[in-house]
Motif scaffolding. Structure first.
Motif, PDB file in Angstrom:
ATOM      1  N   THR A 103     -39.697 -62.310  64.934  1.00  0.00           N
ATOM      2  CA  THR A 103     -40.003 -62.011  63.541  1.00  0.00           C
ATOM      3  C   THR A 103     -39.368 -63.057  62.640  1.00  0.00           C
ATOM      4  OG1 THR A 103     -40.015 -59.657  64.057  1.00  0.00           O
ATOM      5  CG2 THR A 103     -39.840 -60.227  61.755  1.00  0.00           C
ATOM      6  N   ASP A 104     -40.012 -63.334  61.516  1.00  0.00           N
ATOM      7  CA  ASP A 104     -39.480 -64.274  60.529  1.00  0.00           C
ATOM      8  C   ASP A 104     -38.640 -63.501  59.516  1.00  0.00           C
ATOM      9  OD1 ASP A 104     -39.189 -65.959  58.206  1.00  0.00           O
ATOM     10  OD2 ASP A 104     -40.805 -67.201  58.991  1.00  0.00           O
ATOM     11  N   LEU A 105     -37.395 -63.944  59.289  1.00  0.00           N
ATOM     12  CA  LEU A 105     -36.518 -63.255  58.335  1.00  0.00           C
ATOM     13  C   LEU A 105     -37.139 -63.201  56.947  1.00  0.00           C
ATOM     14  CD1 LEU A 105     -33.832 -61.906  57.623  1.00  0.00           C
ATOM     15  CD2 LEU A 105     -32.852 -64.189  57.267  1.00  0.00           C
ATOM     16  N   ASN A 106     -37.831 -64.244  56.552  1.00  0.00           N
ATOM     17  CA  ASN A 106     -38.444 -64.254  55.221  1.00  0.00           C
ATOM     18  C   ASN A 106     -39.474 -63.136  55.075  1.00  0.00           C
ATOM     19  OD1 ASN A 106     -37.003 -66.435  54.116  1.00  0.00           O
ATOM     20  ND2 ASN A 106     -38.363 -67.916  55.112  1.00  0.00           N
ATOM     21  N   ASN A 107     -40.189 -62.839  56.168  1.00  0.00           N
ATOM     22  CA  ASN A 107     -41.153 -61.737  56.113  1.00  0.00           C
ATOM     23  C   ASN A 107     -40.450 -60.401  55.903  1.00  0.00           C
ATOM     24  OD1 ASN A 107     -43.345 -63.411  56.479  1.00  0.00           O
ATOM     25  ND2 ASN A 107     -43.471 -63.078  58.687  1.00  0.00           N
ATOM     26  N   ILE A 108     -39.328 -60.212  56.609  1.00  0.00           N
ATOM     27  CA  ILE A 108     -38.555 -58.978  56.437  1.00  0.00           C
ATOM     28  C   ILE A 108     -38.065 -58.864  55.004  1.00  0.00           C
ATOM     29  CG2 ILE A 108     -36.502 -57.699  57.155  1.00  0.00           C
ATOM     30  CD1 ILE A 108     -36.708 -59.151  59.864  1.00  0.00           C
ATOM     31  N   ILE A 109     -37.498 -59.945  54.487  1.00  0.00           N
ATOM     32  CA  ILE A 109     -36.966 -59.945  53.118  1.00  0.00           C
ATOM     33  C   ILE A 109     -38.067 -59.648  52.112  1.00  0.00           C
ATOM     34  CG2 ILE A 109     -35.954 -61.415  51.330  1.00  0.00           C
ATOM     35  CD1 ILE A 109     -34.381 -62.817  53.563  1.00  0.00           C
ATOM     36  N   ASN A 110     -39.246 -60.230  52.324  1.00  0.00           N
ATOM     37  CA  ASN A 110     -40.356 -60.015  51.383  1.00  0.00           C
ATOM     38  C   ASN A 110     -40.832 -58.573  51.383  1.00  0.00           C
ATOM     39  OD1 ASN A 110     -40.381 -62.666  50.488  1.00  0.00           O
ATOM     40  ND2 ASN A 110     -41.859 -63.337  52.026  1.00  0.00           N
ATOM     41  N   TYR A 111     -40.904 -57.955  52.575  1.00  0.00           N
ATOM     42  CA  TYR A 111     -41.318 -56.546  52.611  1.00  0.00           C
ATOM     43  C   TYR A 111     -40.258 -55.650  51.983  1.00  0.00           C
ATOM     44  CZ  TYR A 111     -45.504 -57.371  55.372  1.00  0.00           C
ATOM     45  OH  TYR A 111     -46.744 -57.776  55.784  1.00  0.00           O
ATOM     46  N   LEU A 112     -38.984 -55.968  52.197  1.00  0.00           N
ATOM     47  CA  LEU A 112     -37.923 -55.204  51.541  1.00  0.00           C
ATOM     48  C   LEU A 112     -38.050 -55.328  50.024  1.00  0.00           C
ATOM     49  CD1 LEU A 112     -34.841 -56.063  53.792  1.00  0.00           C
ATOM     50  CD2 LEU A 112     -35.971 -53.838  53.572  1.00  0.00           C
ATOM     51  N   LYS A 129     -24.521 -46.560  56.900  1.00  0.00           N
ATOM     52  CA  LYS A 129     -23.954 -46.152  55.609  1.00  0.00           C
ATOM     53  C   LYS A 129     -24.971 -46.201  54.468  1.00  0.00           C
ATOM     54  CE  LYS A 129     -19.038 -47.069  56.355  1.00  0.00           C
ATOM     55  NZ  LYS A 129     -17.832 -47.739  55.833  1.00  0.00           N
ATOM     56  N   LEU A 130     -26.161 -46.698  54.753  1.00  0.00           N
ATOM     57  CA  LEU A 130     -27.206 -46.723  53.733  1.00  0.00           C
ATOM     58  C   LEU A 130     -27.718 -45.313  53.462  1.00  0.00           C
ATOM     59  CD1 LEU A 130     -29.368 -49.764  54.930  1.00  0.00           C
ATOM     60  CD2 LEU A 130     -27.496 -49.782  53.264  1.00  0.00           C
ATOM     61  N   SER A 131     -28.320 -45.123  52.312  1.00  0.00           N
ATOM     62  CA  SER A 131     -28.977 -43.843  52.016  1.00  0.00           C
ATOM     63  C   SER A 131     -30.186 -43.673  52.925  1.00  0.00           C
ATOM     64  CB  SER A 131     -29.421 -43.799  50.556  1.00  0.00           C
ATOM     65  OG  SER A 131     -30.494 -44.711  50.342  1.00  0.00           O
ATOM     66  N   GLY A 132     -30.682 -42.446  53.028  1.00  0.00           N
ATOM     67  CA  GLY A 132     -31.847 -42.182  53.871  1.00  0.00           C
ATOM     68  C   GLY A 132     -33.045 -43.020  53.481  1.00  0.00           C
ATOM     69  N   GLY A 133     -33.269 -43.145  52.170  1.00  0.00           N
ATOM     70  CA  GLY A 133     -34.406 -43.930  51.701  1.00  0.00           C
ATOM     71  C   GLY A 133     -34.266 -45.405  52.017  1.00  0.00           C
ATOM     72  N   MET A 134     -33.040 -45.931  51.879  1.00  0.00           N
ATOM     73  CA  MET A 134     -32.802 -47.343  52.171  1.00  0.00           C
ATOM     74  C   MET A 134     -32.963 -47.630  53.661  1.00  0.00           C
ATOM     75  SD  MET A 134     -29.563 -47.910  49.616  1.00  0.00           S
ATOM     76  CE  MET A 134     -29.248 -49.620  50.037  1.00  0.00           C
ATOM     77  N   LYS A 135     -32.482 -46.729  54.511  1.00  0.00           N
ATOM     78  CA  LYS A 135     -32.673 -46.889  55.955  1.00  0.00           C
ATOM     79  C   LYS A 135     -34.155 -46.956  56.292  1.00  0.00           C
ATOM     80  CE  LYS A 135     -28.515 -44.299  57.293  1.00  0.00           C
ATOM     81  NZ  LYS A 135     -28.024 -43.022  57.860  1.00  0.00           N
ATOM     82  N   GLN A 136     -34.923 -46.065  55.678  1.00  0.00           N
ATOM     83  CA  GLN A 136     -36.352 -46.023  55.971  1.00  0.00           C
ATOM     84  C   GLN A 136     -37.041 -47.309  55.530  1.00  0.00           C
ATOM     85  OE1 GLN A 136     -36.969 -43.539  57.762  1.00  0.00           O
ATOM     86  NE2 GLN A 136     -39.169 -43.406  57.953  1.00  0.00           N
ATOM     87  N   LYS A 137     -36.631 -47.840  54.387  1.00  0.00           N
ATOM     88  CA  LYS A 137     -37.213 -49.094  53.901  1.00  0.00           C
ATOM     89  C   LYS A 137     -36.920 -50.237  54.867  1.00  0.00           C
ATOM     90  CE  LYS A 137     -37.061 -47.873  49.001  1.00  0.00           C
ATOM     91  NZ  LYS A 137     -36.463 -48.191  47.673  1.00  0.00           N
ATOM     92  N   VAL A 138     -35.695 -50.285  55.394  1.00  0.00           N
ATOM     93  CA  VAL A 138     -35.339 -51.333  56.358  1.00  0.00           C
ATOM     94  C   VAL A 138     -36.195 -51.211  57.620  1.00  0.00           C
ATOM     95  CG1 VAL A 138     -33.525 -52.218  57.868  1.00  0.00           C
ATOM     96  CG2 VAL A 138     -32.983 -51.602  55.498  1.00  0.00           C
ATOM     97  N   LEU A 139     -36.335 -49.998  58.144  1.00  0.00           N
ATOM     98  CA  LEU A 139     -37.121 -49.799  59.363  1.00  0.00           C
ATOM     99  C   LEU A 139     -38.597 -50.124  59.137  1.00  0.00           C
ATOM    100  CD1 LEU A 139     -35.518 -46.487  60.688  1.00  0.00           C
ATOM    101  CD2 LEU A 139     -35.095 -48.827  61.481  1.00  0.00           C
ATOM    102  N   ILE A 140     -39.115 -49.763  57.977  1.00  0.00           N
ATOM    103  CA  ILE A 140     -40.506 -50.085  57.650  1.00  0.00           C
ATOM    104  C   ILE A 140     -40.687 -51.600  57.561  1.00  0.00           C
ATOM    105  CG2 ILE A 140     -42.238 -50.001  55.808  1.00  0.00           C
ATOM    106  CD1 ILE A 140     -41.262 -47.112  55.247  1.00  0.00           C
ATOM    107  N   ALA A 141     -39.758 -52.276  56.868  1.00  0.00           N
ATOM    108  CA  ALA A 141     -39.862 -53.734  56.721  1.00  0.00           C
ATOM    109  C   ALA A 141     -39.800 -54.436  58.072  1.00  0.00           C
ATOM    110  CB  ALA A 141     -38.753 -54.240  55.803  1.00  0.00           C
ATOM    111  N   LEU A 142     -38.919 -53.969  58.959  1.00  0.00           N
ATOM    112  CA  LEU A 142     -38.824 -54.568  60.290  1.00  0.00           C
ATOM    113  C   LEU A 142     -40.125 -54.401  61.067  1.00  0.00           C
ATOM    114  CD1 LEU A 142     -35.234 -53.441  61.353  1.00  0.00           C
ATOM    115  CD2 LEU A 142     -35.954 -55.746  60.714  1.00  0.00           C
ATOM    116  N   ALA A 143     -40.724 -53.215  60.969  1.00  0.00           N
ATOM    117  CA  ALA A 143     -41.975 -52.952  61.695  1.00  0.00           C
ATOM    118  C   ALA A 143     -43.133 -53.773  61.135  1.00  0.00           C
ATOM    119  CB  ALA A 143     -42.307 -51.466  61.638  1.00  0.00           C
ATOM    120  N   LEU A 144     -43.244 -53.819  59.818  1.00  0.00           N
ATOM    121  CA  LEU A 144     -44.355 -54.542  59.202  1.00  0.00           C
ATOM    122  C   LEU A 144     -44.216 -56.048  59.394  1.00  0.00           C
ATOM    123  CD1 LEU A 144     -44.869 -52.609  55.834  1.00  0.00           C
ATOM    124  CD2 LEU A 144     -45.881 -52.170  58.071  1.00  0.00           C
TER     125      LEU A 144
END
Length: 212
Positions: A103-112, A129-144
């Motif tokens: 995966t390209d880090l820039n793609n992850i950063i852009n989806y975040l 330690k992230l909030s539930g919503g922030m964790k979900q955003k990270v996991l979504i960005a990694l998948a996309l």
């Protein structure tokens, strides 16, 4: 293509998947519905090769995810309902994804960024330690960011606020029209503009399968 034939899974005397048959074609957008205990999450775990069933078979592009999980899941991403309690920092988690999936880090950063989460601000924080919503955003960005051929989502918007849910759905509508998307969700209205097939399960059986 995902091809499932005569899949059965039991826990003790309880039948979780009951001789289930299902084909999902490339490019389909599928919503899997059903009450708790219907077998939805068990089915998804079986597709991911996390669960060995008692009988039947699963093929992902003609590859068995139990026998050859690495190749079967090469072009498949997954967003879980419950984020794992990872002690890695956000940056380390991204680095792991990059090393294992190219995966390209820039793609992850852009989806975040599209999901209103700043990598620059949050990358040093431990994921757990992230909030539930922030964790979900990270996991979504990694998948996309993997740009996988097939993406599985288990209640992907459960921890997101309404604004983030809307942004997430808009990303899928605009950038993932040619991908195979499989949702487990109770928020039917959110994915109505995306899915073209609805499967309803009950007690390990498919009781309804219709195009929309």
């Amino acid at each position: 293509m995902i091809k499932i034939e005569n899949l059965t899974k039991k826990f003790g005397s309880q039948i979780i998947l009951n001789n289930l048959n299902l084909n999902i074609q490339d490019g389909q957008k599928v919503l899997i519905m059903g009450q708790n205990g219907a077998g939805k999450s068990t089915l998804m775990k079986a597709i991911l090769g996390e669960l060995i069933c008692d009988s039947g078979s699963i093929l992902i592009d003609n590859i068995n995810p139990i026998i050859d999980r690495k190749n079967a899941l090469r072009y498949l991403s997954f967003v879980p309902q419950t984020p794992p309690p990872l002690k890695l920092s956000v940056a380390q988690l991204c680095e792991y994804s990059i090393s294992s999936t190219q995966t390209d880090l820039n793609n992850i950063i852009n989806y975040l960024k599209e999901l209103d989460l700043s990598y620059e601000k949050e990358h040093k924080k431990p994921f757990y330690k992230l909030s539930g919503g922030m964790k979900q955003k990270v996991l979504i960005a990694l998948a996309l960011a993997r740009d996988s051929k097939t993406i599985l989502f288990d209640e992907p918007t459960a921890n997101l606020d309404p604004q983030a849910r809307e942004k997430f759905i808009n990303i899928l509508k605009s950038k993932f029209q040619s991908h195979t998307l499989i949702f487990i969700s109770h928020r039917v209205s959110e994915v109505q503009g995306i899915v073209n097939r609805v499967i309803e399960m009950d007690l390990g059986n498919i009781i309804k399968d219709s195009e929309v």
